[in-house]
Design an enzyme around this catalytic site. Sequence first.
Site, PDB file in Angstrom:
ATOM      1  CG  ASP A   1      -0.129  -0.034   2.532  1.00 34.22           C
ATOM      2  OD1 ASP A   1       0.836  -0.812   2.592  1.00 34.22           O
ATOM      3  OD2 ASP A   1      -0.462   0.706   3.470  1.00 34.22           O
ATOM      4  CD  GLU A   2      -1.233   4.566   2.841  1.00 34.19           C
ATOM      5  OE1 GLU A   2      -2.210   5.275   3.079  1.00 34.19           O
ATOM      6  OE2 GLU A   2      -0.506   4.109   3.734  1.00 34.19           O
ATOM      7  CB  SER A   3       4.639   1.978  -2.720  1.00 29.59           C
ATOM      8  OG  SER A   3       4.433   0.865  -1.886  1.00 29.59           O
TER       9      SER A   3
ATOM     10  CD  GLU B   1      -2.631   0.954  -2.362  1.00 25.51           C
ATOM     11  OE1 GLU B   1      -3.152  -0.098  -1.922  1.00 25.51           O
ATOM     12  OE2 GLU B   1      -2.243   1.887  -1.641  1.00 25.51           O
TER      13      GLU B   1
END
Length: 507
Positions: A313-315, A346
């Site tokens: 997530d959220e990379s 994601e």
Amino acid sequence: MVLPDSLPLVPAPVSALPGEGLLPLASDVAVTGDPAAAALLIDLVAARTGIRLPASGDEHGGVVLGIDPRTGPAEGYRLAVADAIEVVGSDAAGLAHGIRTLLQLLTTDDAGRWAWRRATVADAPRFAYRGVMLDVARRFFPVDEVKLVIDRAAALKFNHLHLHLSDDQGWRIHIDAWPLLSQRASTASAMSPARSGSTQGGCYSKDDYREIVAHAASRHVTIVPEIDMPGHTHAIGVAYPELVEAPVMNDALLADAERLGQALPRAGEPYTGWGVGHSSLRIHQTRTYEFVRDVLTELAELTPGPYLHIGGDESLGTSAEDFSTFIQRATAIVTDLGKTPIAWHEAGAAEVAPGTVGQYWGALEPTVTHAAHAAQFVRRGGSLILSPSDAAYLDMKYDSGFPLGLDWAGTVGLRRAYEWEPAELLEVAPDAIAGVEAALWTESVGSLADAEQLMYPRIAAAAEIAWSTRDTRSWDGFRERLGALAPAWRADGIRFHPVAEIDWTDR
Ligand code: TNX
């Protein structure tokens, strides 16, 4: 079928018929049958009432517990409370679920004496995956607290506990091949106002972790370990700077740091702020994949369950191309180890290994991109776990005045947590939905009591969505039945948030 109010069962069972009146709980009534289940029932009844029922070897006890595969689908059970009690599971987990239902039938009569409500119940879960996620990276939970979380989740028929074992603020599992993780990367945690500035960390030894896994197994709960990569990896760089890129700031991170008075991430130093998306593993070096393989190999050895969660997530600090490269390799490593990868949705931007399970954390109204990413897992032969952040995130505030929690996905009152339907969230085939997971992120959590305030009662809503079919559950019925759980929760020491929509009963 709508459940009769007289049967205060959460999650709602497939079918339930109340009988006439109560069956007194006699302290000399023996429990017979499956020994593990008998021990569980005896312990649970003792904890609730102080009465320790005797176990008996012969088959003529007043409470008979059995396993019979012909009873129905996996994890199903049937139960009858008449002049005696019988619970039969289709397997060991089903029998345990039947025992949890039996416990919810325990009440007191007008004179205050313990008794069972008479009833006949036939039941089985809607979804095979019913999960709770605990973020032990932002706030470390000692082994005993994790065991408590497991026991209480099992009481609501959850069967998976997902442990978020690593994040920017801390690494929480000892890895033999990379010993500096437990020595240096685990010392801090997120700065919580409730902890008045303390950022003490913690780490599970392998024995600690085995103890958690074994305890979970005894409650028919599978542990799902997550190592979040390639983002959320700042702490790794505190131990092994050569594995992690320099922090990449983003606008939200800068604004949050300013608003909350938190320091910005600095390479090689513990990070205690709440910002996300600033860290990334180095994607183009062999050493990174040696690290990933070692960690996942040791984790696989500790994990009897089928899943290893690799985050994803959220990379925001990783380019799209690098992210895809990494996800493809990391999911393939998990598959090589004989496990099923899980990744946040994601990761559906990448060629995930066939069969990878996606965990959807977008909104109840998915954006086109989120929906497309989620669909990719299904296209590649995997399934989906649903954790819509504006309904199943237990760290969202109940309302804007609530002292704990965050609100980036909105506020999540109990009704919002309850009134959503898994089959209507994404446009995928119904059998592509593996199940539902309620997630507790712990930036704002300073204690087990804080965690309980955020989890309860919303966790019960997630339990019912995961277990009960759409025609057996309704908001009005849930409100009625949930209120009746209060005495059991209080007896269990759960400091739940007494939301106003529920008429919490005293007995
Ligand atoms: C988003 S949703 C995160 C976490 C935070 C959480 C706080 C997701 C997969 N990642 O890193 O803790 O929001 O609500």
